[in-house]
Scaffold this motif. Sequence first.
Motif, PDB file in Angstrom:
ATOM      1  N   GLY A  44      21.120  35.844  50.624  1.00  0.00           N
ATOM      2  CA  GLY A  44      20.729  36.945  49.738  1.00  0.00           C
ATOM      3  C   GLY A  44      19.655  36.534  48.760  1.00  0.00           C
ATOM      4  N   PHE A  45      19.806  35.338  48.190  1.00  0.00           N
ATOM      5  CA  PHE A  45      18.841  34.897  47.168  1.00  0.00           C
ATOM      6  C   PHE A  45      17.476  34.589  47.776  1.00  0.00           C
ATOM      7  N   PHE A  46      17.462  34.155  49.027  1.00  0.00           N
ATOM      8  CA  PHE A  46      16.158  33.916  49.662  1.00  0.00           C
ATOM      9  C   PHE A  46      15.418  35.228  49.904  1.00  0.00           C
ATOM     10  N   GLN A  47      16.162  36.330  49.895  1.00  0.00           N
ATOM     11  CA  GLN A  47      15.512  37.613  50.160  1.00  0.00           C
ATOM     12  C   GLN A  47      15.175  38.339  48.870  1.00  0.00           C
ATOM     13  N   LEU A  48      14.926  37.600  47.812  1.00  0.00           N
ATOM     14  CA  LEU A  48      14.578  38.189  46.520  1.00  0.00           C
ATOM     15  C   LEU A  48      13.470  39.221  46.680  1.00  0.00           C
ATOM     16  N   PHE A  49      13.726  40.434  46.190  1.00  0.00           N
ATOM     17  CA  PHE A  49      12.679  41.455  46.283  1.00  0.00           C
ATOM     18  C   PHE A  49      12.744  42.468  45.139  1.00  0.00           C
ATOM     19  N   VAL A  50      13.892  43.160  45.021  1.00  0.00           N
ATOM     20  CA  VAL A  50      13.917  44.316  44.121  1.00  0.00           C
ATOM     21  C   VAL A  50      13.693  43.919  42.672  1.00  0.00           C
ATOM     22  N   GLU A  51      14.268  42.793  42.253  1.00  0.00           N
ATOM     23  CA  GLU A  51      14.176  42.410  40.839  1.00  0.00           C
ATOM     24  C   GLU A  51      12.726  42.252  40.407  1.00  0.00           C
ATOM     25  N   PRO A  52      11.935  41.405  41.097  1.00  0.00           N
ATOM     26  CA  PRO A  52      10.530  41.337  40.667  1.00  0.00           C
ATOM     27  C   PRO A  52       9.777  42.634  40.916  1.00  0.00           C
ATOM     28  N   TYR A  53      10.189  43.384  41.962  1.00  0.00           N
ATOM     29  CA  TYR A  53       9.487  44.633  42.255  1.00  0.00           C
ATOM     30  C   TYR A  53       9.587  45.602  41.082  1.00  0.00           C
ATOM     31  N   VAL A  54      10.762  45.707  40.490  1.00  0.00           N
ATOM     32  CA  VAL A  54      10.896  46.665  39.391  1.00  0.00           C
ATOM     33  C   VAL A  54      10.596  46.056  38.021  1.00  0.00           C
ATOM     34  N   MET A  55      10.721  44.739  37.870  1.00  0.00           N
ATOM     35  CA  MET A  55      10.538  44.150  36.539  1.00  0.00           C
ATOM     36  C   MET A  55       9.099  43.716  36.298  1.00  0.00           C
ATOM     37  N   THR A  56       8.469  43.061  37.270  1.00  0.00           N
ATOM     38  CA  THR A  56       7.181  42.415  37.002  1.00  0.00           C
ATOM     39  C   THR A  56       6.118  42.705  38.049  1.00  0.00           C
ATOM     40  N   MET A  57       6.463  43.320  39.158  1.00  0.00           N
ATOM     41  CA  MET A  57       5.529  43.504  40.278  1.00  0.00           C
ATOM     42  C   MET A  57       4.936  42.160  40.723  1.00  0.00           C
TER      43      MET A  57
END
Lengths: 426, 327
Positions: free
Chosen positions: B259-272
Amino acid sequence: MTFINRVRQVVAAIAVPLLAAACGGGGEADVATIRFWAMGREGEVVEHLVPEFERRNPGIRVQVQQIPWSAAHEKLLTAFVGGATPDVSQLGNSWVPEFQALGALEPLDARASASASTPRADYFAGIWDTNVIDGRTYGLPWYVDTRVLFYRPDLLAAAGYPQPPKNWAEWMDAMRKLKARMGPSQFPILLPTNEWPQPVILGMQTGGTLLRDGGRWGDFSNPAFRRGFDFYVQLFREGLAPRVSASEISNRYQEFERGNIAMMITGPWEIGEFTTRVTGVPWATAPLPGPDGPGVSLAGGASLVLFRNSRNKDAAWRFIQYLSEPATQVRFYELTGDLPARRSSWRSPALAGNERAAAFRDQLDRVVPLPKVPEAEAIVNKVFEQGERAVRGQATVEQALAALDADVDRLLEKRRWMLDRREGGQ
Amino acid sequence: MTDTTTGTGEISIRAEAGIAAVAGSGRRRGGLRAPAERNPAAYWFLAPALVLIFIFFFLPVMAALGLSFTDFDIYAVGDPANTRWVGLRNYTQLLGTPLFWQALRNTFYFALVGGPLSIGVSLGAALLLNQKMVRFKGLFRTVYFAPFVTTLVAVAIVWRYMFHTRYGLLNYGLGAFGMGPVDWLGDPRWAMPAIILMTVWKSFGYNMLIFIAGLQAIPEELYEAARIDGASAWQRFRHVTLPGLAPTLVFVTVITMIGFFQLFVEPYVMTMGGPLRSTTSVVLLMYEEGFRWWRIGHAAAVAFVLFIVILIATLVQLALQKRWSDA
């Protein structure tokens, strides 16, 4: 290749009947239905303009579909792949080259020159030009969007500038004088480091064209672009602009009202936002200063396009004409605040009397389009990426611009191949 | 209401822990014989599921693999004749792009710091909640689990305010200790720690419930026996709790790391992905290439590189855990 063709056929075979069923094909054979896609706020209010059109054209019905901006690009592309494009759509004018490259759009030259109601001379030349690719017109400007200076006249007057600056020398001087009167966490101008229009506009003001050789290669190390880019970076180096991205400023209106920011470069949608949110302090708009006198800005906005595989092209064209009438454009402005693309619409009392819109009217005579290549949006996003490196001191201006050229040349590799093949084939 | 929801939640979590335990123990028994060996009719029962998996998983994956050897892009959408077979060029180009290496570094940073931290916090919370003297267990379980089921976009907006340099709660708290304000989302050095902090807070509740289920499966008699033998609290944890929890731990670690290797939504909504690309993950890069710029061939290559990375990371974990449990 055949596999891809097969996929497209299958997708089309499934999607088209489904969509037709979903749209509930009406039983009345003599009524033509036009499907019109509009985005965001425009999609919400355009419904109010439809009844008048249907009253005047009893044989035509208009079906408006609202699409959120964030999904619009993907939806239009998948619609194209599935053969389910609408008859008419609103299209951001920077997307026109892309859909033209796909062969999705119907050229409008013959229709536009045959009709007296859409005279090309009445449109702002720079805005019309965004729709012209290789000499043919693929869209009719609907509303325009360009960037001007929003500023605090009281703060500028206190710094010795009762009139807004007219050229870069005055602008720089005004910002330095403002900074001298401000605290350490207050800044004369806000240029969010993750927005591309500001560095791109400054580079185009000094004559930069971004690309060279018919859009084959990046042209950012060119001295003309470099001069504007230098100016942009210098604003940060001198501490006149804060090194922050747009997502870090949770409320730019509040910062503006508190005097933490005295100027920003932004677009017409902010007139409405400023009117409701910045109420305690004076604010005004001014055309952008250029290197030696009034400068150019970006020719943005949205166009109305006719899709090539529409089965009701004549009816659809009548709808486009209706939306382009000066009276309809004024009505649309009253509903949305979107600025009309035709000069005659600007003579209506609603716009002529608005002094904050006046700066946009002035600026619209000096607007230039982005390079008309499908990769334009990817390219300008690279500009802020490298700009950010220069601004944060991770690269010199030369290094950032060289890296930018390399990035852009890589993005354009396919385009070069396409152009070479087309020329080789002729 | 609360009782019933936590109740059912626990049942399914226990079931998952049970599957993990079976999977763990199955290996030791030398594997089961294929069901069809005993009864060919089993294939007919499996067929519907296999067909669906083949059509909706296996075929698209193979198509994506094929696409990763082409330069399928916006021009090819218009006319498939504009597609070129480019062999491994997407991959070589990718390996020559600094942005890709940065995204890979960011992803490893996030997974190797955030993953263990998240598992540690989950285990700590589970151990605390499993103590007999803790009261209002149901309440705490619900409270800790709540962030996991909250919409991430809403969470991100709240956290963006908490991270705000000037008005944020976090800097306000740091200020009380005399520490200077941190530009959480604006400073390239702090943006990833900020994302890790938020992700750990948001995600630890799920693993915590799995751990609680695992802890409750350890027989109480073992603890009693250890206590009678004079084992200290640490020795009981090391020699009773951890071995008893091993199958659960393997399951949680593997699932969490994937799951952690698939990091996506957090940076997508927080920092782009910003500032300075310091929070661009491999998946975010793939999304941008594929769905923003429609460089589908490129995006497919990114996806397969990520697949290989996750595969290797998972194999390494399983090997390490096998050694650890055999020792």
